[in-house]
Design an enzyme around this catalytic site. Structure first.
Site, PDB file in Angstrom:
ATOM      1  CE  LYS A 221       4.402  -3.628   4.044  1.00  0.00           C
ATOM      2  NZ  LYS A 221       3.934  -4.909   3.495  1.00  0.00           N
TER       3      LYS A 221
ATOM      4  NE  ARG B  97      -4.407  -8.164   8.823  1.00  0.00           N
ATOM      5  CZ  ARG B  97      -3.379  -7.442   8.370  1.00  0.00           C
ATOM      6  NH1 ARG B  97      -2.412  -7.092   9.205  1.00  0.00           N
ATOM      7  NH2 ARG B  97      -3.297  -7.084   7.115  1.00  0.00           N
TER       8      ARG B  97
ATOM      9  NE  ARG C 241      -0.380  -1.575   0.979  1.00  0.00           N
ATOM     10  CZ  ARG C 241      -0.282  -1.877   2.271  1.00  0.00           C
ATOM     11  NH1 ARG C 241      -0.093  -0.946   3.158  1.00  0.00           N
ATOM     12  NH2 ARG C 241      -0.354  -3.132   2.672  1.00  0.00           N
TER      13      ARG C 241
ATOM     14  NE  ARG D 205      -0.177 -11.362   9.347  1.00  0.00           N
ATOM     15  CZ  ARG D 205       0.194 -10.331   8.590  1.00  0.00           C
ATOM     16  NH1 ARG D 205       1.432  -9.882   8.657  1.00  0.00           N
ATOM     17  NH2 ARG D 205      -0.647  -9.785   7.756  1.00  0.00           N
TER      18      ARG D 205
HETATM   19  P1  AMP Z   1      -1.245  -3.811   6.003  1.00  0.00           P
HETATM   20  O1  AMP Z   1      -1.480  -4.071   7.456  1.00  0.00           O
HETATM   21  O2  AMP Z   1      -0.164  -2.817   5.732  1.00  0.00           O
HETATM   22  O3  AMP Z   1      -1.077  -5.089   5.218  1.00  0.00           O
HETATM   23  O4  AMP Z   1      -2.580  -3.120   5.440  1.00  0.00           O
HETATM   24  C1  AMP Z   1      -3.820  -3.774   5.527  1.00  0.00           C
HETATM   25  C2  AMP Z   1      -4.788  -3.177   4.535  1.00  0.00           C
HETATM   26  O5  AMP Z   1      -4.995  -1.787   4.813  1.00  0.00           O
HETATM   27  C3  AMP Z   1      -4.362  -3.229   3.075  1.00  0.00           C
HETATM   28  O6  AMP Z   1      -4.632  -4.471   2.466  1.00  0.00           O
HETATM   29  C4  AMP Z   1      -5.206  -2.094   2.489  1.00  0.00           C
HETATM   30  O7  AMP Z   1      -6.544  -2.481   2.322  1.00  0.00           O
HETATM   31  C5  AMP Z   1      -5.159  -1.061   3.603  1.00  0.00           C
HETATM   32  N1  AMP Z   1      -4.010  -0.132   3.451  1.00  0.00           N
HETATM   33  C6  AMP Z   1      -2.942   0.004   4.286  1.00  0.00           C
HETATM   34  N2  AMP Z   1      -2.107   0.954   3.847  1.00  0.00           N
HETATM   35  C7  AMP Z   1      -2.649   1.441   2.706  1.00  0.00           C
HETATM   36  C8  AMP Z   1      -2.256   2.426   1.762  1.00  0.00           C
HETATM   37  N3  AMP Z   1      -1.105   3.114   1.904  1.00  0.00           N
HETATM   38  N4  AMP Z   1      -3.068   2.642   0.693  1.00  0.00           N
HETATM   39  C9  AMP Z   1      -4.214   1.975   0.535  1.00  0.00           C
HETATM   40  N5  AMP Z   1      -4.653   1.031   1.367  1.00  0.00           N
HETATM   41  C10 AMP Z   1      -3.879   0.753   2.462  1.00  0.00           C
END
Ligand code: AMP
Length: 266
Positions: A52, A199, A127, A166
């Protein structure tokens, strides 16, 4: 139709509605206010590792859209050392979703501060169905509903391999992969020389948890949008970034969200 027959450069995203900033922002160039720049509002969805982040950056770049990544916004808050940041860390490091009431406030505030007249690409938000409903309410008030969901998917083993390998530059954000896209010097960013990080939520156990959560909490959001009549553009993301970007552009074109450059959206 093969992607090769699409001359991408000739197209930009369009919007049939009157475009205006989401909040009371003023137009930077008043003379353009009657000939709105083309724009579209798209949610990018997919399990962790579907690409994404990379795909939305490329699409946003190509079409001049605003790209908003909820993960990036939450990570920035997390590393600010604030009390809220400490709370976020707990959830994020465990691969859990940040509770709706926290994330909705942060992300909708960020969206509201953007000038999305050239289009908005939401990456990682919403989400959950609750987030999607709240986002709809906020956008409906501004007359700017979501027009399409771009749904990336790939087999689970591919997702796992991609994420666990990654590595990210904490300074400039450049993303590497230890097998498919390693830096020239072991663990050092080619762009800025900073030591790369893995990460905390990119380990296999946490990734499996994040994929499960995606099935449980986020897949219902796709159904929610489908029922609301939002276009769902499905893209097979088990390919190189270039190929996935081409497929995404072709999907966006077929969803009738592109128009020739030079035309206004009115
Ligand atoms: P990402 O970089 O999009 O994979 O997001 C990393 C982490 O941020 C996720 O595993 C969640 O813990 C948190 N996160 C990101 N977006 C959301 C969202 N829309 N709702 C809840 N938690 C989020």
């Amino acid at each position: 139709m093969g992607a090769s027959s699409l001359r991408e450069e000739e197209y930009e995203l369009k919007d049939g509605d009157r475009m205006k900033p989401i909040t009371g922002q003023t137009q930077t160039n008043p003379s353009e206010s009657s000939t709105h720049t083309a724009g579209a509002r798209i949610v990018l969805m997919g399990p962790p590792g579907a690409g994404k982040g990379s795909i939305s950056e490329r699409l946003a770049d190509k079409f001049g859209m605003v790209h908003l990544s909820s993960g990036d916004i939450l990570r920035a808050e997390r590393s600010s050392g604030s009390e809220l940041g400490e709370t976020l860390k707990k959830y994020m490091d465990a691969g859990e979703l940040v509770p709706d009431e926290i994330v909705i406030k942060i992300i909708i505030k960020s969206i509201s501060s953007l000038d999305s007249s050239k289009g908005l690409l939401l990456d990682g938000f919403p989400r959950t169905v609750i987030q999607a409903k709240q986002l709809d309410d906020a956008l409906a008030k501004a007359g700017l509903p979501i027009q399409a969901v771009l749904l990336l998917d790939a087999p689970e083993e591919v997702l796992l391999k991609r994420i666990t390998g990654r590595r990210i530059c904490p300074k400039c954000g450049r993303v590497y992969h230890i097998e498919t896209m390693p830096p020239a010097k072991d663990n050092i960013c080619d762009t800025c020389g900073t030591k790369l990080i893995h990460r905390d939520d990119d380990t296999e156990q946490v990734v499996r948890e994040r994929i499960n959560l995606y099935h449980k909490e986020t897949e219902p959001v796709i159904e929610y949008y489908r029922k609301s009549g939002v276009k769902i553009i499905e893209v097979n993301a088990d390919a190189t970034i270039d190929e996935v970007v081409e497929r995404a552009i072709e999907g966006i074109r077929q969803a009738n969200l592109l128009e020739k450059e030079g035309r206004t959206s009115l």
